[in-house]
Design a protein around this motif. Structure first.
Motif, PDB file in Angstrom:
ATOM      1  N   MET A 161       0.767  -5.755  -8.033  1.00 49.95           N
ATOM      2  CA  MET A 161      -0.619  -6.385  -7.428  1.00 49.95           C
ATOM      3  C   MET A 161      -1.552  -6.732  -9.026  1.00 49.95           C
ATOM      4  N   TYR A 181      -0.423 -11.944  -9.561  1.00 50.99           N
ATOM      5  CA  TYR A 181      -0.381 -11.704  -8.571  1.00 50.99           C
ATOM      6  C   TYR A 181      -0.496 -12.462  -7.187  1.00 50.99           C
ATOM      7  N   GLU A 231       8.319 -12.230   3.536  1.00 50.59           N
ATOM      8  CA  GLU A 231       7.867 -11.110   2.583  1.00 50.59           C
ATOM      9  C   GLU A 231       7.621 -11.256   1.708  1.00 50.59           C
ATOM     10  N   ASP A 258      10.163  -2.331  -2.252  1.00 55.66           N
ATOM     11  CA  ASP A 258      10.798  -1.833  -1.108  1.00 55.66           C
ATOM     12  C   ASP A 258      12.110  -2.612  -1.125  1.00 55.66           C
ATOM     13  N   ARG A 287      13.109  -2.520   2.577  1.00 54.12           N
ATOM     14  CA  ARG A 287      12.728  -0.891   3.670  1.00 54.12           C
ATOM     15  C   ARG A 287      12.124  -1.635   4.854  1.00 54.12           C
ATOM     16  N   THR A 288      11.202  -1.464   5.803  1.00 56.92           N
ATOM     17  CA  THR A 288      10.729  -1.746   6.500  1.00 56.92           C
ATOM     18  C   THR A 288      10.904  -1.196   7.873  1.00 56.92           C
ATOM     19  N   THR A 289       9.398  -0.867   8.944  1.00 60.30           N
ATOM     20  CA  THR A 289       8.782   0.528   9.361  1.00 60.30           C
ATOM     21  C   THR A 289      10.052  -0.140  10.510  1.00 60.30           C
ATOM     22  N   MET A 300       7.983  -5.723   9.489  1.00 61.37           N
ATOM     23  CA  MET A 300       7.154  -5.231   8.798  1.00 61.37           C
ATOM     24  C   MET A 300       8.328  -4.397   7.539  1.00 61.37           C
ATOM     25  N   LEU A 301       7.575  -4.641   6.331  1.00 61.58           N
ATOM     26  CA  LEU A 301       7.784  -3.976   5.498  1.00 61.58           C
ATOM     27  C   LEU A 301       6.589  -2.513   5.954  1.00 61.58           C
ATOM     28  N   SER A 302       7.944  -1.398   5.256  1.00 61.78           N
ATOM     29  CA  SER A 302       7.209   0.000   4.991  1.00 61.78           C
ATOM     30  C   SER A 302       5.644   0.023   4.598  1.00 61.78           C
ATOM     31  N   ARG A 303       6.155  -0.464   2.964  1.00 65.28           N
ATOM     32  CA  ARG A 303       4.823  -0.532   2.203  1.00 65.28           C
ATOM     33  C   ARG A 303       3.715  -1.382   2.864  1.00 65.28           C
ATOM     34  N   ALA A 305       3.419  -2.264   5.889  1.00 73.64           N
ATOM     35  CA  ALA A 305       2.507  -0.960   6.857  1.00 73.64           C
ATOM     36  C   ALA A 305       1.484  -0.406   5.868  1.00 73.64           C
ATOM     37  N   ARG A 349      -5.887  -6.241  -1.028  1.00 71.53           N
ATOM     38  CA  ARG A 349      -5.684  -6.581  -1.797  1.00 71.53           C
ATOM     39  C   ARG A 349      -3.982  -6.805  -2.080  1.00 71.53           C
ATOM     40  N   ALA A 350      -3.317  -5.608  -1.861  1.00 72.65           N
ATOM     41  CA  ALA A 350      -2.237  -5.598  -2.058  1.00 72.65           C
ATOM     42  C   ALA A 350      -1.346  -6.007  -1.221  1.00 72.65           C
ATOM     43  N   VAL A 351      -2.099  -5.937  -0.095  1.00 76.05           N
ATOM     44  CA  VAL A 351      -1.289  -7.192   1.262  1.00 76.05           C
ATOM     45  C   VAL A 351      -1.359  -8.573   1.810  1.00 76.05           C
ATOM     46  N   ARG A 352      -2.183  -8.869   0.739  1.00 78.19           N
ATOM     47  CA  ARG A 352      -3.390 -10.229   1.086  1.00 78.19           C
ATOM     48  C   ARG A 352      -2.429 -11.211   1.688  1.00 78.19           C
ATOM     49  N   THR A 402      -0.584 -10.679   4.539  1.00 78.51           N
ATOM     50  CA  THR A 402      -0.494 -10.339   5.507  1.00 78.51           C
ATOM     51  C   THR A 402      -1.623 -10.545   6.320  1.00 78.51           C
ATOM     52  N   GLU A 421       2.814  -6.123  14.513  1.00 79.00           N
ATOM     53  CA  GLU A 421       2.410  -4.474  13.789  1.00 79.00           C
ATOM     54  C   GLU A 421       1.285  -4.364  13.169  1.00 79.00           C
ATOM     55  N   PHE A 449      -0.394  -1.189  13.463  1.00 72.72           N
ATOM     56  CA  PHE A 449      -0.819  -0.084  12.056  1.00 72.72           C
ATOM     57  C   PHE A 449      -2.114   0.148  10.946  1.00 72.72           C
ATOM     58  N   PHE A 458       7.363   6.122   9.380  1.00 72.33           N
ATOM     59  CA  PHE A 458       7.101   4.159   9.380  1.00 72.33           C
ATOM     60  C   PHE A 458       7.003   3.769   7.699  1.00 72.33           C
ATOM     61  N   ALA A 483      15.220   6.781   1.374  1.00 74.88           N
ATOM     62  CA  ALA A 483      15.518   5.604   1.090  1.00 74.88           C
ATOM     63  C   ALA A 483      16.890   5.441   1.946  1.00 74.88           C
TER      64      ALA A 483
END
Lengths: 462, 312
Positions: free
Chosen positions: A215, A220, A233, A239, A250-252, B1-4, B6, B97-100, B102, B157, B161, B306, B311
């Motif tokens: 970001m 960005y 995604e 990730d 990596r997902t939930t 959904m990406l863990s990050r 979420a 902002r990091a997931v805007r 979504t 999801e 979350f 979650f 890894a």
């Protein structure tokens, strides 16, 4: 406007409309646009704790209008150029016919910092390397277009093309009723289609992701915007991971396989095991999966070898070599200072020329002769003599202007155009592109990092 | 959904909720400070406020005496205090902002606009002139943020979350608010029966009118505790929060989350079938302290299961 200062025919209707607008109404709309861009957060550049560091790119409300016949010509030329460039990249990483034919000197390839020996002999789906190309175009007269630069790595700006259009439709719906403006809003659909079409062989329902450095990257907003518009995604290097000769995210719900990565970071940062070891932005092992053909990167690794200013002078010859066609779009005449006689010409005419660093970008490291001081010219002379093969020179074209709002009303400002060309199983594009405008009077530099602005680009339908 | 992704959504919601709760607590104290009371009592109230949020030490490092002005300053606009409203809303916006991509445009715009307006308001001096108005605004923005989420987001999801973040945070806050009032030292013992004291506490969780509706009787601490812990129909009660936590956990369940679900379900059941008399007999403070520990553990487990998995 024409050289004589009269209004070009396709601007007439707009000019008549503009004449009826009061300055107050225009100012009100401008404030509205500013507020909306700020609220939506369409910003760029340094991001920090302080709100002041998030800048808006100036948005100009007078559209740049391109008549249908001129666009048809452009489109033909762009398709041709990008097709040839893809064939060129494919060739230099495989049989290298073009080097053996003596069209492009071998040292221009091997000494190019963007050349990636890792790509030698690697097959990529559909032999496409530059899946998304942003070609910078200037117009010097009616229907007379010149390609200024090919951007084949991670060209930016498509989000501004789309957001500028959205803003114009919101501010001036009446103008769209009176003009037949070709739509551009389906770009994300085209892009997704294109990315899916270049999935690794055998993957039926590919998972596409957009990869961003994060970001704090200046583009960005665009990365997030494209991922959202395509419904895929937006990932960062952390990730993703490589396991069992595949790339996973990596997902939930656990790891999920990734097939196509629209990556918005440079080669150097993709894989710390293969390129820069100090970078934490990439994915360790990515290159090995890529080389095995088990993931697609868009754009491919090593495309930069073809968008360099040292290759640029050869593009017309490249088009002729692969397609046996005459180039539709001209190059700006270019002097390669690596050749003695062209260096001499450049040195003798510095005050009339634009001199650019071969690997420069963002409008930095260039000399605009007519606007430069004697001191600046002398500085550049010394730099040229010290390292002639690091520079090219071009005449300052009589660049076309477009009416633009400035402090004292409407005045002509220099513009260029960046259409976005998609290559997959087919070559496609939306009618339009990002028009950038130099806001300072007389300036030829349109880069946003140099204070340039953007405007909506209207391609008129017949 | 990406863990990050979420993870960002979870924390965006948590920080928004935390800012709202801080505003609620500060507002109640500002209101009660208007009542006739001794300077000691007033200071005690502001000290308690810092205690609830575990900020006493951080405050003491920066300020001398406990004054209304300094506490508000510290809890609203001090960027060095990670629980201050400005820090929470900035962090919420940073996460958004990091997931805007979504978020729906509306959800993102609410977060962004809140952040931009916050700066304007604080610079404009509204906090000094009319703190209650400012706290109202913070609460309103938080309502808007939850409402626009439910009104525009796909029920997937991402929403789960966000809800997990909201309700884990809210459970934590309600428990703290309740605990501090019961945990005052001897000097404040008399005020425990004070109508204004409990009315203020109820107002801080939007529970005053609800109390009247449910009990149709005078305010007693026991009933306040029951309302805020065991009533499923009281939106900020511990039970209501755990309802949401359990539901949303069930929606996002994965291969490793069964133990987390079990622990959440157990905590939920204890509230669902608990009686206030038993809780008081055992000791409210002890019960709440244990609850806070278990909520904290649940938050950690959600992260582990979650949000930032190891890894593969």
């Amino acid at each position: 406007m024409t050289a004589g200062g009269s209004v070009r025919p396709h601007y007439r209707e707009f000019a008549a409309w503009l004449a009826q607008q009061t300055p107050e109404a225009i100012e009100r709309k401008r404030a509205e646009a500013d507020l909306a861009f700020r609220r939506v957060g369409i910003t760029f550049a340094v991001y920090g704790d302080n709100a002041g560091t998030e800048r808006l790119i100036p948005f100009d409300m007078i559209p740049r209008i391109i008549p249908a016949d001129e666009w048809a010509l452009l489109q033909r030329g762009l398709e041709q150029r990008v097709r040839a460039l893809n064939m060129f990249i494919d060739d230099i990483y495989h049989e290298q016919h073009i080097i053996r034919a003596g069209v492009v000197p071998a040292e221009q390839i091997y000494r190019n910092a963007q050349y990636r020996p890792e790509m030698q002999g690697i097959r990529v789906p559909s032999d496409i390397y530059a899946h998304i190309a942003g070609i910078d175009i200037v117009r010097a007269g009616a229907g007379e277009f010149y390609v200024l630069e090919d951007n084949l790595r991670v060209p930016s700006g498509v989000s501004y093309m789309l957001e500028d259009r959205k803003m114009m439709m919101r501010l001036y719906p009446e103008l769209f009723a009176s003009h037949k403006v070709a739509p551009v809003e389906h770009y994300p659909d085209l892009l997704l289609d294109n990315l899916r079409s270049v999935a690794p062989v055998g993957v039926m329902d590919p998972t596409v992701v957009v990869m961003t450095p994060g970001m704090y990257n200046s583009a960005y907003f665009e990365h997030a915007f494209l991922a959202q518009q395509m419904g895929v995604e937006l990932v960062e290097g952390k990730d993703l991971f490589v396991n069992n000769n595949a790339v996973w995210m990596r997902t939930t719900r656990g790891p999920r396989r990734v097939d196509v990565i629209y990556r918005r970071l440079d080669d150097d940062f993709l894989d710390p095991l293969a390129f820069r070891a100090d970078s934490a932005l990439g994915v360790p092992g990515l290159l090995s999966v890529y080389r095995a053909g088990r993931v697609t990167l868009a754009n491919a690794i090593g495309t930069g070898v073809a968008d360099d200013k040292s290759i640029y002078p050869y593009v017309p010859a490249i088009i002729k070599f692969y397609l046996s066609e005459e180039p539709v779009l001209n190059n700006v005449p270019t002097y390669q200072c690596r050749h003695r006689n062209e260096l001499d010409y450049t040195l003798a005419n510095l005050a009339q020329l634009v001199v650019k660093e071969v690997h420069g970008a963002g409008g930095y490291g260039m000399l605009v002769g007519p606007a430069a001081s004697q001191q600046e010219i002398e500085d550049f002379r010394a730099r040229l003599l010290a390292r002639p093969d690091g520079y090219i020179a071009q005449p300052t074209l009589a660049l076309s202007n477009c009416p633009t709002f400035v402090e004292n009303g409407v005045a002509p400002r220099h513009i260029d155009l960046r259409p976005f060309v998609l290559s997959g199983k087919t070559v496609s594009m939306v009618p339009g592109g990002l028009t950038r405008v130099a806001l300072r009077e007389g300036s030829l530099v349109v880069n946003s990092s140099q204070g340039g602005g953007t405007k909506d680009t209207w391609v008129l339908e017949q | 959904m990406l863990s990050r992704t979420a993870d960002h959504l979870f924390w965006m919601a948590r920080y928004t909720e935390r800012a709202e709760n801080t505003a609620r607590m500060l507002d109640v104290n500002v209101q009660t400070a208007l009542l006739p009371q001794s300077e000691d009592a007033a200071r005690q109230a502001w000290r308690a406020m810092l205690g609830i949020s575990e900020l006493q030490q951080a405050y003491d490092r920066k300020h001398g005496a406990v004054t209304q002005r300094d506490v508000i300053e510290f809890m609203v606009c001090d960027p060095d205090n990670p629980s201050s409203i400005i820090a929470c809303l900035t962090a919420a916006r940073e996460n958004a902002r990091a997931v805007r991509g979504t978020l729906t445009t509306e959800v993102w715009e609410v977060q962004n606009q809140t952040y931009l307006d916050l700066r304007r308001r604080l610079h404009g001096g509204q906090l000094r002139q009319d703190p209650s108005q400012f706290f109202e605004w913070v609460k309103y923005r938080s309502h808007l943020s939850r409402g626009v989420t439910l009104g525009t987001m796909l029920r997937d999801e991402a929403v789960n979350f966000m809800r997990l973040g909201t309700f884990l945070e809210r459970a934590d806050n309600t428990a703290r608010i309740l605990d501090v009032k019961f945990h005052d030292d001897e000097a404040a013992a008399e005020t425990r029966r004070d109508f204004y004291y409990w009315a203020a506490l109820l107002r801080s969780v939007s529970g005053f009118e609800i109390y009247r509706k449910v009990y149709r009787d005078v305010i007693t601490p026991e009933r306040v505790a029951e309302l805020l812990m065991l009533r499923a129909d009281m939106p900020r009660s511990l039970l209501a929060c755990m309802d949401e936590v359990v539901d949303n956990l069930g929606e996002v369940r994965n291969d490793v989350s069964s133990e987390t679900e079990r622990l959440a379900g157990q905590l939920h059941a204890e509230l669902r079938f608990g009686r206030i008399d038993d809780i008081l007999q055992r000791g409210l403070h002890d019960t709440l302290t244990e609850f806070l520990q278990r909520i904290y553990e649940l938050g950690n487990r959600v992260s582990r299961d979650f949000l930032v998995p190891l890894a593969a």
